[in-house]
Design an enzyme around this catalytic site. Structure first.
Site, short mmCIF file in Angstrom:
data_model
loop_
_atom_site.label_atom_id
_atom_site.label_comp_id
_atom_site.label_asym_id
_atom_site.label_seq_id
_atom_site.Cartn_x
_atom_site.Cartn_y
_atom_site.Cartn_z
N SER A 1 -14.49 -0.09 34.52
CA SER A 1 -14.12 -1.50 34.54
C SER A 1 -13.55 -1.86 36.27
O SER A 1 -14.01 -2.81 36.40
CB SER A 1 -12.99 -1.54 33.60
OG SER A 1 -12.77 -3.00 33.74
N ASN B 1 -13.68 -13.10 35.67
CA ASN B 1 -12.38 -12.62 35.11
C ASN B 1 -11.32 -13.50 35.16
O ASN B 1 -11.07 -14.31 36.34
CB ASN B 1 -11.92 -11.19 35.73
CG ASN B 1 -10.84 -10.73 35.24
OD1 ASN B 1 -9.77 -11.17 35.05
ND2 ASN B 1 -10.79 -9.58 34.65
N SER C 1 -13.26 -8.51 30.66
CA SER C 1 -12.02 -8.44 30.36
C SER C 1 -11.44 -6.87 30.93
O SER C 1 -12.11 -6.01 30.63
CB SER C 1 -11.56 -8.20 28.68
OG SER C 1 -10.39 -8.18 28.50
N GLU C 2 -10.60 -6.49 31.74
CA GLU C 2 -10.49 -5.42 32.49
C GLU C 2 -10.04 -4.17 31.67
O GLU C 2 -10.08 -3.21 32.27
CB GLU C 2 -9.73 -5.73 33.70
CG GLU C 2 -8.26 -5.93 33.66
CD GLU C 2 -7.59 -7.47 33.31
OE1 GLU C 2 -8.76 -8.20 33.11
OE2 GLU C 2 -6.56 -7.75 33.77
N ASN C 3 -9.59 -4.49 30.65
CA ASN C 3 -9.34 -3.12 29.70
C ASN C 3 -10.82 -2.35 29.20
O ASN C 3 -10.59 -1.53 28.45
CB ASN C 3 -8.36 -3.41 28.41
CG ASN C 3 -8.88 -4.59 27.77
OD1 ASN C 3 -9.42 -5.86 28.35
ND2 ASN C 3 -8.75 -4.80 26.44
#
Lengths: 234, 206
Positions: free
Chosen positions: B86, B22, B44-46
């Site tokens: 996530s 990340n 991508s943490e979304n």
């Protein structure tokens, strides 16, 4: 079992009351329930507590509910893109409960799964841990976080069938499934309601058991940061 | 001294073939330009694994953004998921490394990068979850702030993002590792000596 309604206002009829707790899907302006937010603005319901990762931008998304002073408290992880939010927060008109992003998502998921509390290492040793129960497993501290049980969930999906089975598109999925799960009632707005049987049962992202009312509509889908590369770089 | 791109290139050397990684906003984003032939999957943490580059002009898709809300593209290996999953993979230790910017780091590896009291508070986003959950936390930042003061401190003065979470710090002056009794200098940037790093650092260097 009629779940399909013709307008957002109709789909929210009888569900709104002052002081209620709403969980909203979306990340930034991606995958937000635009039409339901507009209908909540029009309803005039107030003193809302809203659990949502962000609070829109000035004049769009949940930012519209700030302009009309309908929100009393936000539960969010990031509110940086909104000048009106900052003004109301700094003047004391708006309450803000910061949640780490993953903690907020898990609080929604947990609420939807009947789990009132869980322990997480996120936030240990920070202001987020203040006043929270701490337990230690295997030498690591964990803090107690509570599940979110909302009165109403408002979410945006790509496709639905009339039983409420939902499919999301790309990163517009984000907070929508956990937000949908944690409300007593969930209203979903979608781009297309398709014929029953046309969605592959193996490809359903959120089963219709979580979705009580559905509307289909046109979405503006505003882009927050338009970033591109030139063709010749290919 | 290293510039932003040299710092990013140095950070990329820490990534190994097969890693899920990340990258934060700012200099960390540039690391993607320097992974070379290594098989690195960006999270991508979304809600995305396998993040591609920015789209060509005209191909922007409002349903496809990164955690900085920028339009991006997918790859032939991409997978999408919701925010709870996530952060489940982040908290669950499945992400090998996070490369992040910082305002302050102390000699015990405490990290402050989300708020300055008295200034506008934007929120921690996913930073607290990332530093608590991923395998390795690599900070990439300038060694000193705009007043020339060290950002590597004995104690952080700002509210923490995580306690004892930083493993490595890459600055414009060199590479440091967080050890048991202080920071270790692993490497100096071009034309920078160990004494230069010591002089620019408030934290204990052992």
């Amino acid at each position: 079992m009629k779940k399909v309604y013709s307008t957002a206002a109709e789909a929210l009829d009888g569900l709104l009351h002052d002081g209620m707790h709403i969980a909203a899907g979306g990340f930034g302006l991606c995958g937000i329930p635009e039409l339901l937010i507009d209908a909540i603005v029009a309803s005039g319901v107030k003193d809302l507590t809203v659990a949502s990762n962000n609070c829109g931008v000035d004049g769009f998304g949940l930012g519209k509910l700030l302009d009309t002073r309908q929100i009393r408290k936000m539960q969010s992880s990031y509110v940086g893109e909104n000048a009106e939010f900052m003004r109301q927060y700094l003047s004391g008109e708006l309450e803000l409960e910061f949640n780490p992003q993953g903690t907020l998502a898990e609080r929604m998921r947990a609420g939807g799964c009947g789990i009132p509390g869980f322990y997480t290492k996120t936030g240990v040793g920070t202001v987020i841990a203040e006043g929270k129960d701490v337990r230690n497993w295997g030498g690591q501290d964990y803090i107690l976080e509570e599940g979110i049980f909302a009165d109403l969930s408002i979410v945006k999906a790509w496709k639905a069938d009339d039983t409420g089975n939902l499919i999301f598109r790309k990163t517009a999925r984000n907070f929508n499934p956990p937000a949908a799960m944690c409300g007593k009632v969930c209203v979903a707005e979608v781009e297309e309601i398709v014929e029953r049987g046309s969605l592959d049962p193996d490809h359903i992202h959120l089963p219709g058991i979580y979705v009580h009312r559905i509307i289909q509509g046109q979405h503006e889908k505003r882009i927050e940061q338009r970033t591109t590369r030139k063709r010749e770089e290919a | 001294m290293w510039d932003r791109n040299q710092m990013a290139a140095r950070a990329a050397l820490e990534l190994e073939d097969g890693m899920y990684v990340n990258l934060g906003i700012g200099i960390p984003t540039l690391v993607a330009n320097y992974v070379g032939d290594k098989d690195i999957t960006l999270q991508s943490e979304n809600g995305m694994l396998g993040m591609g580059p920015f789209p060509f002009e005209g191909d922007e898709d409002p349903d496809l953004i990164n955690a900085g809300k920028q339009t991006i593209t997918e790859l032939n290996r991409t997978a999408y998921f919701d925010s709870a999953q996530s952060f489940g993979m982040i908290r669950g230790g499945k992400i090998a490394a996070a490369i992040l910017g910082a305002m302050e780091v102390n000699e015990q590896g405490d990290l402050a990068n989300w708020m300055i009291p008295g200034k506008l508070v934007k929120g921690m986003g996913g930073a607290m979850d990332l530093v608590a959950g991923v395998g390795r936390v690599i900070v990439v930042m300038d060694h000193t702030n705009k007043h020339g003061d060290s950002k590597l401190l004995k104690e952080c003065t700002l509210p923490l993002t995580g306690k004892g979470v930083v493993d490595m710090i890459i600055t414009n002056l060199g590479v440091l590792e967080v050890g048991h009794k202080g920071l270790h200098i692993l490497e100096c940037a071009e034309d920078v000596s160990r004494d230069d790093i010591r002089a620019a650092t408030q934290a204990t260097i052992v």
